[in-house]
Design an enzyme around this catalytic site. Sequence first.
Site, mmCIF file in Angstrom:
data_model
loop_
_atom_site.group_PDB
_atom_site.id
_atom_site.type_symbol
_atom_site.label_atom_id
_atom_site.label_comp_id
_atom_site.label_asym_id
_atom_site.label_seq_id
_atom_site.Cartn_x
_atom_site.Cartn_y
_atom_site.Cartn_z
ATOM 1 N N SER A 1 0.676 -1.784 -0.289
ATOM 2 C CA SER A 1 0.123 -0.141 -0.060
ATOM 3 C C SER A 1 0.713 1.408 0.069
ATOM 4 O O SER A 1 2.015 1.587 1.333
ATOM 5 C CB SER A 1 -1.050 0.271 0.794
ATOM 6 O OG SER A 1 -1.727 1.359 0.861
ATOM 7 N N HIS B 1 -0.541 -0.909 -4.417
ATOM 8 C CA HIS B 1 -2.298 -0.402 -3.648
ATOM 9 C C HIS B 1 -2.307 0.481 -3.599
ATOM 10 O O HIS B 1 -1.375 0.811 -3.115
ATOM 11 C CB HIS B 1 -2.600 -1.739 -2.639
ATOM 12 C CG HIS B 1 -4.209 -1.451 -1.912
ATOM 13 N ND1 HIS B 1 -5.019 -2.664 -2.381
ATOM 14 C CD2 HIS B 1 -3.998 -0.233 -1.045
ATOM 15 C CE1 HIS B 1 -5.713 -2.252 -1.623
ATOM 16 N NE2 HIS B 1 -5.480 -0.705 -0.546
ATOM 17 N N ASP C 1 -4.510 3.617 -2.213
ATOM 18 C CA ASP C 1 -5.355 4.260 -1.544
ATOM 19 C C ASP C 1 -6.512 5.803 -1.841
ATOM 20 O O ASP C 1 -5.909 6.238 -1.134
ATOM 21 C CB ASP C 1 -5.161 3.862 -0.060
ATOM 22 C CG ASP C 1 -5.355 2.440 0.173
ATOM 23 O OD1 ASP C 1 -5.865 1.339 0.556
ATOM 24 O OD2 ASP C 1 -3.747 1.690 0.740
ATOM 25 N N MET D 1 -9.099 8.366 -0.266
ATOM 26 C CA MET D 1 -9.811 8.426 0.752
ATOM 27 C C MET D 1 -10.357 10.092 0.221
ATOM 28 O O MET D 1 -9.406 11.048 0.344
ATOM 29 C CB MET D 1 -9.034 8.158 2.553
ATOM 30 C CG MET D 1 -8.037 7.207 2.732
ATOM 31 S SD MET D 1 -7.394 7.215 3.546
ATOM 32 C CE MET D 1 -6.721 5.603 3.545
ATOM 33 N N HIS E 1 -8.215 1.093 -5.022
ATOM 34 C CA HIS E 1 -8.661 0.625 -3.419
ATOM 35 C C HIS E 1 -9.821 2.334 -3.502
ATOM 36 O O HIS E 1 -9.219 2.853 -2.258
ATOM 37 C CB HIS E 1 -8.578 0.343 -2.339
ATOM 38 C CG HIS E 1 -8.987 0.360 -0.691
ATOM 39 N ND1 HIS E 1 -8.790 0.021 -0.048
ATOM 40 C CD2 HIS E 1 -11.018 0.049 -0.912
ATOM 41 C CE1 HIS E 1 -9.526 -0.326 1.446
ATOM 42 N NE2 HIS E 1 -10.889 -0.073 0.311
ATOM 43 N N MET F 1 -11.847 4.761 -1.546
ATOM 44 C CA MET F 1 -12.631 4.865 -0.064
ATOM 45 C C MET F 1 -13.015 5.928 -0.096
ATOM 46 O O MET F 1 -12.653 7.428 0.755
ATOM 47 C CB MET F 1 -11.984 4.710 0.929
ATOM 48 C CG MET F 1 -11.415 3.028 1.322
ATOM 49 S SD MET F 1 -10.530 2.774 2.174
ATOM 50 C CE MET F 1 -8.547 3.328 1.374
ATOM 51 N N MET G 1 -11.146 -5.898 4.384
ATOM 52 C CA MET G 1 -11.329 -5.447 5.070
ATOM 53 C C MET G 1 -10.955 -5.995 6.011
ATOM 54 O O MET G 1 -11.752 -6.344 6.838
ATOM 55 C CB MET G 1 -12.461 -3.540 5.647
ATOM 56 C CG MET G 1 -12.090 -3.447 4.043
ATOM 57 S SD MET G 1 -10.470 -2.668 2.933
ATOM 58 C CE MET G 1 -9.807 -1.815 4.433
ATOM 59 N N GLY H 1 -9.668 3.254 6.539
ATOM 60 C CA GLY H 1 -9.093 5.278 6.924
ATOM 61 C C GLY H 1 -8.020 5.841 7.358
ATOM 62 O O GLY H 1 -7.246 6.519 6.803
ATOM 63 N N PHE H 2 -7.175 4.342 8.059
ATOM 64 C CA PHE H 2 -5.817 4.313 8.019
ATOM 65 C C PHE H 2 -4.898 3.646 7.932
ATOM 66 O O PHE H 2 -5.400 2.508 8.207
ATOM 67 C CB PHE H 2 -5.913 5.073 9.381
ATOM 68 C CG PHE H 2 -6.967 6.056 9.975
ATOM 69 C CD1 PHE H 2 -6.561 7.158 9.950
ATOM 70 C CD2 PHE H 2 -7.975 6.457 10.493
ATOM 71 C CE1 PHE H 2 -7.102 8.560 10.148
ATOM 72 C CE2 PHE H 2 -8.671 7.331 10.521
ATOM 73 C CZ PHE H 2 -8.340 9.076 10.533
ATOM 74 N N GLY H 3 -3.684 3.924 8.091
ATOM 75 C CA GLY H 3 -2.735 2.972 8.149
ATOM 76 C C GLY H 3 -2.951 2.427 9.341
ATOM 77 O O GLY H 3 -2.765 3.599 10.065
ATOM 78 N N GLY H 4 -1.366 1.672 9.447
ATOM 79 C CA GLY H 4 -1.159 1.069 11.058
ATOM 80 C C GLY H 4 -2.243 0.744 11.756
ATOM 81 O O GLY H 4 -1.716 0.781 12.928
ATOM 82 N N ASP I 1 -6.958 -6.578 3.292
ATOM 83 C CA ASP I 1 -6.612 -5.442 3.451
ATOM 84 C C ASP I 1 -6.520 -5.311 4.479
ATOM 85 O O ASP I 1 -7.632 -4.842 5.189
ATOM 86 C CB ASP I 1 -6.947 -4.273 2.705
ATOM 87 C CG ASP I 1 -6.582 -3.092 2.571
ATOM 88 O OD1 ASP I 1 -5.504 -2.474 2.814
ATOM 89 O OD2 ASP I 1 -6.586 -2.100 1.853
ATOM 90 N N GLY I 2 -5.055 -4.665 5.885
ATOM 91 C CA GLY I 2 -5.676 -4.096 6.907
ATOM 92 C C GLY I 2 -4.297 -4.962 7.958
ATOM 93 O O GLY I 2 -5.276 -5.756 8.207
ATOM 94 N N GLY I 3 -3.274 -3.797 8.549
ATOM 95 C CA GLY I 3 -2.896 -5.276 9.491
ATOM 96 C C GLY I 3 -2.439 -5.968 9.365
ATOM 97 O O GLY I 3 -2.021 -7.373 9.668
ATOM 98 N N GLY J 1 0.331 -1.933 4.409
ATOM 99 C CA GLY J 1 1.309 -0.448 3.607
ATOM 100 C C GLY J 1 2.230 -0.699 5.271
ATOM 101 O O GLY J 1 3.873 -0.698 4.874
ATOM 102 N N SER J 2 2.211 -0.667 6.290
ATOM 103 C CA SER J 2 3.120 0.014 7.288
ATOM 104 C C SER J 2 3.647 -0.706 7.388
ATOM 105 O O SER J 2 5.176 -1.049 7.854
ATOM 106 C CB SER J 2 2.698 0.444 8.442
ATOM 107 O OG SER J 2 1.262 -0.484 9.439
HETATM 108 C C1 DX5 Z 1 -6.542 1.062 5.697
HETATM 109 C C2 DX5 Z 1 -5.814 1.344 3.755
HETATM 110 C C3 DX5 Z 1 -5.511 0.209 3.391
HETATM 111 C C4 DX5 Z 1 -3.965 0.209 4.310
HETATM 112 C C5 DX5 Z 1 -3.209 -0.425 5.394
HETATM 113 O O1 DX5 Z 1 -8.111 1.760 5.100
HETATM 114 O O2 DX5 Z 1 -7.229 0.651 2.909
HETATM 115 O O3 DX5 Z 1 -4.592 -0.230 2.932
HETATM 116 O O4 DX5 Z 1 -2.925 1.746 3.895
HETATM 117 O O5 DX5 Z 1 -2.073 0.070 6.102
HETATM 118 P P1 DX5 Z 1 -1.774 -1.200 6.978
HETATM 119 O O6 DX5 Z 1 -0.639 -2.361 5.893
HETATM 120 O O7 DX5 Z 1 -0.722 -0.448 7.815
HETATM 121 O O8 DX5 Z 1 -2.288 -1.641 7.675
HETATM 122 ZN ZN ZN Z 2 -6.681 -0.296 0.866
#
Ligand code: DX5
Ligand code: ZN
Length: 218
Positions: A8, A33, A35, A37, A66, A68, A137, A142-145, A175-177, A197-198
């Site tokens: 991401s 990927h 994102d 938003m 993606h 959002m 999801m 909404g947020f990474g990490g 997607d996520g964590g 992502g993170s």
């Molecule tokens: C969250 C995004 C993700 C995000 C994932 O809303 O859709 O794609 O970048 O980030 P990590 O991998 O850090 O959870």
């Molecule tokens: Zn995403």
Amino acid sequence: MSVIVSPSMLSCDFANIQRDVEMINNSSADWFHIDIMDGVFVPNISFGLPVLKAMKKHATKPMDVHLMIADPDKYVADFAAAGADILTVHYEACTHLHRTIQNIHSHGMKAGVALNPHTNVDLLENVIREIDLVLIMSVNPGFGGQKFIPNAALKVAQAKNLINHCGSHAVVEVDGGVNLETGLELIKSGADALVAGSFVFNSPDPQKTIADLKALEV
Ligand code: DX5
Ligand code: ZN
């Protein structure tokens, strides 16, 4: 077949986008990927069409976009023009989801549908044969990490069952964590593609981290 890895770009260094795009080009990642938003559908604003276009100029792998955003149907043509190869919209943001899927295909892109953590997989029953990707999801978007929501693994298995039962060709992306531990659990549940992502960009050697994810096997 090995798992598809889609890093991401939300976690890349925005002051060095070209460098980070080239790093992904030269890694074993499969997709980018992206994102998007809007601060309405999700409580955060990331970046939009001009940034996707700029990344596309340097990217040598498919753009897995993606959305959002509220009312994504309005922007399908714009995202096609900006370089999206796969366009994923949220089930929760589409009043006329079937029409939006047709719209995405008519612009030559693959169509994905994302499900928030509270949204049941079986709601996709009547469109599953029409779509190319289901995005589960594993955090609230909404947020990474953020921290992985374990119930996502169950939803991956449910999505896989629905796909097999209905004779759909859709792949299941999560997607996520995602990290090596949650990634392995997701693959065991049937995930075909992992977004990270993170975990990738905050690691000391992002290309090695991508290779480690890519090497995950059941
Ligand atoms: C969250 C995004 C993700 C995000 C994932 O809303 O859709 O794609 O970048 O980030 P990590 O991998 O850090 O959870
Ligand atoms: Zn995403």
